[in-house]
Scaffold this active site. Sequence first.
Site, short mmCIF file in Angstrom:
data_model
loop_
_atom_site.label_atom_id
_atom_site.label_comp_id
_atom_site.label_asym_id
_atom_site.label_seq_id
_atom_site.Cartn_x
_atom_site.Cartn_y
_atom_site.Cartn_z
N ARG A 38 80.15 46.18 118.95
CA ARG A 38 78.97 45.69 118.26
C ARG A 38 79.02 46.11 116.81
O ARG A 38 79.53 47.17 116.49
CB ARG A 38 77.72 46.31 118.88
CG ARG A 38 77.62 46.07 120.36
CD ARG A 38 76.59 47.00 120.97
NE ARG A 38 76.64 46.88 122.43
CZ ARG A 38 75.90 47.61 123.25
NH1 ARG A 38 75.06 48.52 122.77
NH2 ARG A 38 76.00 47.44 124.55
N ASP A 74 76.26 46.53 113.50
CA ASP A 74 74.82 46.59 113.21
C ASP A 74 74.38 45.49 112.26
O ASP A 74 75.21 44.85 111.61
CB ASP A 74 74.48 47.94 112.55
CG ASP A 74 74.67 49.10 113.50
OD1 ASP A 74 74.44 48.93 114.71
OD2 ASP A 74 75.04 50.19 113.02
N ARG A 89 79.36 54.90 109.12
CA ARG A 89 78.32 55.03 108.08
C ARG A 89 77.87 56.48 107.93
O ARG A 89 77.53 56.93 106.83
CB ARG A 89 77.14 54.12 108.40
CG ARG A 89 77.50 52.64 108.25
CD ARG A 89 76.48 51.72 108.88
NE ARG A 89 75.16 51.90 108.31
CZ ARG A 89 74.05 51.38 108.82
NH1 ARG A 89 74.13 50.63 109.93
NH2 ARG A 89 72.89 51.59 108.25
#
Lengths: 273, 273
Positions: free
Chosen positions: B52, B54, B204
């Site tokens: 996935r 974001d 991140r």
Amino acid sequence: MARLRLTVAYDGTHFCGWQLQAPGLGRTVQGCLEAALARLCGTPVRVHGAGRTDAGVHALAQTAHVDVPDERLSLPWQRALSALLPPDIAVTRVVPAASDFHARFAARGKTYAYTLWTRSDYILPWRRPYVWHVGRQGALDAAAMDAAARLLVGEHDFAAFQNAGSAVAGTVRLLTSVTSRPGASPEETVWRFTATGFLKQMVRNLMGALVAVGRGKLSPQALAELLAHGNRTRAPATAPASGLCLERVHYPDDPTDPNDQATACAGCLLESS
Amino acid sequence: MARLRLTVAYDGTHFCGWQLQAPGLGRTVQGCLEAALARLCGTPVRVHGAGRTDAGVHALAQTAHVDVPDERLSLPWQRALSALLPPDIAVTRVVPAASDFHARFAARGKTYAYTLWTRSDYILPWRRPYVWHVGRQGALDAAAMDAAARLLVGEHDFAAFQNAGSAVAGTVRLLTSVTSRPGASPEETVWRFTATGFLKQMVRNLMGALVAVGRGKLSPQALAELLAHGNRTRAPATAPASGLCLERVHYPDDPTDPNDQATACAGCLLESS
């Protein structure tokens, strides 16, 4: 009043071009700049650009001059303007200018970059607003395009490459260079056009003609005949605005080109020049 | 049913991430792909992604597999999907896959690129959605960041760099490389992170910590202690989604990396690798 010289980058995608429109007729770069300047000066300020760009056309280094009240001269202009402008405009440089500096009349030439996306089967999403996707119609004949480009360089009457709607007196211009280089990715080719002046949509019309040559729809010699004939209606269609970027405005007194600071043009990255 | 392997590029700006949401909860890449596939197959099709991403995170080469009816196998999939997908998704490659190929479970690792914009006074408008503008707080200490990056490489418990909301059993991952290189323009630096697997928002969070090191707010040694301590609440803030791009998914059986064809990542251009 004190004169300032502004260097402005913008993403033209969501603008109805550079030039101020009547209220309600569309968002423009000049309009946004004048609104920000009026707030900082407390009075209306006219922005004089080196030239107009059409809707959808980008700029790495459009140049403009403005006159601001003397008592505002010490403002941190670059930061102050940046704080008020929308995210698709960046003022990259503000310097004091001589009182007789004129962004348009002092310019000795401009360089436009036009980016072609030549991969046929897809286009990377983030490049879509900054290129012309020419790939679907097959590989372009680079040698023919180069030959045609050489025929365009020089002083010519470019009437065949001027769109209707302009009020210029003459259509002779000096095209000093037309070059092509690989772009930021293997799928891109950047064409650069430098001239002492350009007619309305001249770069997009030249690019449209060069791509027609690349596709084998027009020979270099036929392009030369179009140029000599001067009839726009017989020339290939105008290339889309998205691929075009005003890369530099050239002034005679610049010790070094002020635009050298900014190298990441919307369509044209990574040149060491 | 026949299995296909898709390579997908997308601009994450206007997506609520990769993963399908309940109707009305947001536009997703998986949702758009499944809608297009359903139209082409005349039946619902589930898309299985390698991982996935974001909201706001981009991809140059996300990988997915789908099962389509045998009688549809001969469709020109890449073009057919491209014609139905929105402009911010591009399917760059579709190939038949073994019936036991699984985009997620067959992956041996991923490479993410994170792009920093380091010029303090402005950001070019067209780079804004693809970078983290870190320049305003002064020059980053590149040597300290490199030293910190070296401490992160290897097999570690990365619990301090995992955001809440994930349900993974373990938090040990093998980070095989962290590198930094100049980006597409002098104002950009691209950090690349390759690992056998990543925790939720791990890249991140690592990037946020490395920038804190670059700003002198955290020493490399303090970063190593954070890693050892495993407490997310003591680590620097998560870096913004905009700078992140899923650049490659690595599979063991690929004779050459299929993603080599596409080199112009949203944040990371022009590598000859």
